[in-house]
Design a protein around this motif. Sequence first.
Motif, PDB file in Angstrom:
ATOM      1  N   ASN A   2       0.811  -1.214   0.000  1.00  0.00           N
ATOM      2  CA  ASN A   2       0.000   0.000   0.000  1.00  0.00           C
ATOM      3  C   ASN A   2       0.848   1.269   0.000  1.00  0.00           C
ATOM      4  OD1 ASN A   2      -1.856   1.920   2.225  1.00  0.00           O
ATOM      5  ND2 ASN A   2      -2.707   1.322   0.257  1.00  0.00           N
ATOM      6  N   ILE A   3       2.021   1.220   0.617  1.00  0.00           N
ATOM      7  CA  ILE A   3       2.872   2.416   0.715  1.00  0.00           C
ATOM      8  C   ILE A   3       4.073   2.332  -0.221  1.00  0.00           C
ATOM      9  CG2 ILE A   3       2.177   3.012   3.059  1.00  0.00           C
ATOM     10  CD1 ILE A   3       4.720   1.669   4.069  1.00  0.00           C
ATOM     11  N   SER A   4       3.959   1.514  -1.244  1.00  0.00           N
ATOM     12  CA  SER A   4       5.069   1.331  -2.182  1.00  0.00           C
ATOM     13  C   SER A   4       5.378   2.601  -2.977  1.00  0.00           C
ATOM     14  CB  SER A   4       4.772   0.179  -3.141  1.00  0.00           C
ATOM     15  OG  SER A   4       3.594   0.434  -3.892  1.00  0.00           O
ATOM     16  N   PHE A   5       4.489   3.591  -2.919  1.00  0.00           N
ATOM     17  CA  PHE A   5       4.747   4.854  -3.614  1.00  0.00           C
ATOM     18  C   PHE A   5       5.798   5.694  -2.906  1.00  0.00           C
ATOM     19  CE2 PHE A   5       1.324   5.684  -0.624  1.00  0.00           C
ATOM     20  CZ  PHE A   5       1.651   6.912  -0.082  1.00  0.00           C
ATOM     21  N   ALA A   6       6.142   5.351  -1.656  1.00  0.00           N
ATOM     22  CA  ALA A   6       7.169   6.093  -0.919  1.00  0.00           C
ATOM     23  C   ALA A   6       8.550   5.752  -1.479  1.00  0.00           C
ATOM     24  CB  ALA A   6       7.103   5.754   0.567  1.00  0.00           C
ATOM     25  N   ASP A   7       9.492   6.673  -1.325  1.00  0.00           N
ATOM     26  CA  ASP A   7      10.838   6.474  -1.855  1.00  0.00           C
ATOM     27  C   ASP A   7      11.669   5.549  -0.978  1.00  0.00           C
ATOM     28  OD1 ASP A   7      11.031   8.502  -4.225  1.00  0.00           O
ATOM     29  OD2 ASP A   7      10.024   9.577  -2.599  1.00  0.00           O
ATOM     30  N   GLU A   8      11.331   5.474   0.298  1.00  0.00           N
ATOM     31  CA  GLU A   8      11.950   4.484   1.170  1.00  0.00           C
ATOM     32  C   GLU A   8      10.931   4.037   2.215  1.00  0.00           C
ATOM     33  OE1 GLU A   8      15.319   5.805   3.437  1.00  0.00           O
ATOM     34  OE2 GLU A   8      14.198   7.363   4.514  1.00  0.00           O
TER      35      GLU A   8
ATOM     36  N   LEU B  18       6.011   9.928   6.255  1.00  0.00           N
ATOM     37  CA  LEU B  18       4.656   9.404   6.399  1.00  0.00           C
ATOM     38  C   LEU B  18       4.704   8.271   7.405  1.00  0.00           C
ATOM     39  CD1 LEU B  18       1.647   9.023   5.423  1.00  0.00           C
ATOM     40  CD2 LEU B  18       2.565   7.372   3.772  1.00  0.00           C
ATOM     41  N   PHE B  19       4.005   8.438   8.540  1.00  0.00           N
ATOM     42  CA  PHE B  19       3.891   7.366   9.528  1.00  0.00           C
ATOM     43  C   PHE B  19       2.600   6.610   9.259  1.00  0.00           C
ATOM     44  CE2 PHE B  19       6.950   8.071  13.155  1.00  0.00           C
ATOM     45  CZ  PHE B  19       7.236   6.729  13.323  1.00  0.00           C
ATOM     46  N   ILE B  20       2.669   5.293   9.296  1.00  0.00           N
ATOM     47  CA  ILE B  20       1.477   4.479   9.102  1.00  0.00           C
ATOM     48  C   ILE B  20       1.566   3.261  10.004  1.00  0.00           C
ATOM     49  CG2 ILE B  20       2.507   3.242   7.151  1.00  0.00           C
ATOM     50  CD1 ILE B  20      -0.331   3.083   5.919  1.00  0.00           C
ATOM     51  N   ASP B  21       0.440   2.834  10.537  1.00  0.00           N
ATOM     52  CA  ASP B  21       0.378   1.596  11.308  1.00  0.00           C
ATOM     53  C   ASP B  21       0.062   0.442  10.362  1.00  0.00           C
ATOM     54  OD1 ASP B  21       0.905   2.998  13.597  1.00  0.00           O
ATOM     55  OD2 ASP B  21      -1.172   3.048  14.293  1.00  0.00           O
ATOM     56  N   ALA B  22       0.411  -0.763  10.778  1.00  0.00           N
ATOM     57  CA  ALA B  22       0.249  -1.922   9.906  1.00  0.00           C
ATOM     58  C   ALA B  22      -1.202  -2.182   9.534  1.00  0.00           C
ATOM     59  CB  ALA B  22       0.849  -3.167  10.566  1.00  0.00           C
TER      60      ALA B  22
ATOM     61  N   PRO C  78      -6.027   4.986   0.704  1.00  0.00           N
ATOM     62  CA  PRO C  78      -6.720   4.901  -0.586  1.00  0.00           C
ATOM     63  C   PRO C  78      -6.035   5.757  -1.647  1.00  0.00           C
ATOM     64  CG  PRO C  78      -8.267   5.305   1.211  1.00  0.00           C
ATOM     65  CD  PRO C  78      -6.888   5.540   1.757  1.00  0.00           C
ATOM     66  N   LYS C  79      -6.398   5.522  -2.886  1.00  0.00           N
ATOM     67  CA  LYS C  79      -5.752   6.183  -4.020  1.00  0.00           C
ATOM     68  C   LYS C  79      -5.849   7.703  -3.926  1.00  0.00           C
ATOM     69  CE  LYS C  79      -5.497   6.045  -9.078  1.00  0.00           C
ATOM     70  NZ  LYS C  79      -6.044   5.419 -10.318  1.00  0.00           N
ATOM     71  N   LYS C  80      -7.025   8.229  -3.538  1.00  0.00           N
ATOM     72  CA  LYS C  80      -7.196   9.684  -3.467  1.00  0.00           C
ATOM     73  C   LYS C  80      -6.288  10.307  -2.407  1.00  0.00           C
ATOM     74  CE  LYS C  80     -11.952  10.056  -5.199  1.00  0.00           C
ATOM     75  NZ  LYS C  80     -13.332  10.487  -4.886  1.00  0.00           N
ATOM     76  N   LEU C  81      -6.124   9.612  -1.274  1.00  0.00           N
ATOM     77  CA  LEU C  81      -5.251  10.133  -0.227  1.00  0.00           C
ATOM     78  C   LEU C  81      -3.794  10.065  -0.671  1.00  0.00           C
ATOM     79  CD1 LEU C  81      -4.750  11.241   2.586  1.00  0.00           C
ATOM     80  CD2 LEU C  81      -4.849   8.902   3.472  1.00  0.00           C
ATOM     81  N   LYS C  82      -3.419   8.994  -1.351  1.00  0.00           N
ATOM     82  CA  LYS C  82      -2.056   8.875  -1.889  1.00  0.00           C
ATOM     83  C   LYS C  82      -1.750  10.059  -2.806  1.00  0.00           C
ATOM     84  CE  LYS C  82       0.471   6.311  -5.415  1.00  0.00           C
ATOM     85  NZ  LYS C  82       0.453   5.151  -6.338  1.00  0.00           N
ATOM     86  N   THR C  83      -2.673  10.370  -3.713  1.00  0.00           N
ATOM     87  CA  THR C  83      -2.480  11.491  -4.641  1.00  0.00           C
ATOM     88  C   THR C  83      -2.350  12.804  -3.880  1.00  0.00           C
ATOM     89  OG1 THR C  83      -3.724  10.351  -6.378  1.00  0.00           O
ATOM     90  CG2 THR C  83      -3.480  12.737  -6.582  1.00  0.00           C
ATOM     91  N   GLU C  84      -3.191  12.987  -2.869  1.00  0.00           N
ATOM     92  CA  GLU C  84      -3.149  14.222  -2.082  1.00  0.00           C
ATOM     93  C   GLU C  84      -1.833  14.353  -1.328  1.00  0.00           C
ATOM     94  OE1 GLU C  84      -5.762  16.693   1.266  1.00  0.00           O
ATOM     95  OE2 GLU C  84      -6.223  14.582   0.851  1.00  0.00           O
ATOM     96  N   ILE C  85      -1.329  13.246  -0.776  1.00  0.00           N
ATOM     97  CA  ILE C  85      -0.057  13.270  -0.055  1.00  0.00           C
ATOM     98  C   ILE C  85       1.078  13.710  -0.975  1.00  0.00           C
ATOM     99  CG2 ILE C  85       1.702  11.801   1.012  1.00  0.00           C
ATOM    100  CD1 ILE C  85      -0.633  10.186   2.251  1.00  0.00           C
ATOM    101  N   LEU C  86       1.148  13.113  -2.144  1.00  0.00           N
ATOM    102  CA  LEU C  86       2.220  13.452  -3.087  1.00  0.00           C
ATOM    103  C   LEU C  86       2.103  14.891  -3.580  1.00  0.00           C
ATOM    104  CD1 LEU C  86       2.409  10.121  -5.123  1.00  0.00           C
ATOM    105  CD2 LEU C  86       3.995  10.941  -3.367  1.00  0.00           C
ATOM    106  N   GLN C  87       0.878  15.351  -3.820  1.00  0.00           N
ATOM    107  CA  GLN C  87       0.695  16.736  -4.241  1.00  0.00           C
ATOM    108  C   GLN C  87       1.069  17.699  -3.122  1.00  0.00           C
ATOM    109  OE1 GLN C  87      -3.426  16.813  -5.468  1.00  0.00           O
ATOM    110  NE2 GLN C  87      -2.961  16.173  -7.569  1.00  0.00           N
ATOM    111  N   THR C  88       0.753  17.335  -1.889  1.00  0.00           N
ATOM    112  CA  THR C  88       1.015  18.209  -0.741  1.00  0.00           C
ATOM    113  C   THR C  88       2.505  18.421  -0.528  1.00  0.00           C
ATOM    114  OG1 THR C  88      -1.036  17.538   0.367  1.00  0.00           O
ATOM    115  CG2 THR C  88       0.717  18.449   1.748  1.00  0.00           C
TER     116      THR C  88
END
Length: 249
Positions: free
Chosen positions: A23-29, A78-82, A87-97
């Motif tokens: 789910n968080i594979s869009f992160a660089d690390e 980005l901190f996330i719990d297991a 969701p896709k919309k939040l992913k897009t918003e995070i990257l845009q932000t």
Amino acid sequence: MIKLSALLITYNEVKHINDVVKNISFADEIIVVDSFSTDGTFKKLSALPNVTTIQRKFKNFADQRNFALQQATNDWVLFIDADERIPKKLKTEILQTINHPNDVAAFMVKRLFFFKNKRIRFSGFQTDTTYRLFKKDKVKYIEDKIVHEMPHIVGKSGLLKNTMLHYCFDSTAHYKSKMQHYANLKALELYNKGNKPNFYHFYIRPCFKFIMNYVLRLGFLDGKEGLNICYLSAYGVYYRYQELKKLID
């Protein structure tokens, strides 16, 4: 493109680990700090590409999160719990932000709760928000807040528009074990501050907690799951002060 570090702290999350990493594979690390899991979580993490896994003894949530923060190599974290999903919309918003110039140091995210696969709309969870996205050098978790940890933010805070999904309850027994774990840590926090329990803490506070979540915050509209959740939330308060009493005695 601004780079993003995704951080997790884990203990016995074998059911979730593959899905959350994907789910968080869009992160660089992706950096995972694991508290010596015994259910195969570490073995699965070790086999995943592009994931840095560190095993470290768990002291409390604030301490573990601060350690994880120190491992990040990028400015935005980005901190996330297991048991959370983006969701896709939040992913897009995070990257845009993070790629849009702004003076906000940390962003909160609204979470939607699920009991197994059922959405919990009330029971005290309808207004839940938590810090999940921030600039690494502007945040440190408050050390004496060892459970339900809170970050100290240097700068402005914001709120993202889109919501995160939180699959936090696999079963009633699972939620009860969570409440007991949090209660033990909260009892230690109260003990360190010199608090002493009395009749009010053992009886009035748990009853108030149940009435607040089940009646005033409409937990009864969540059906039997709402009843179980509100009861166990109240039980967690009672259990907390029982554990505090043991520490004092």
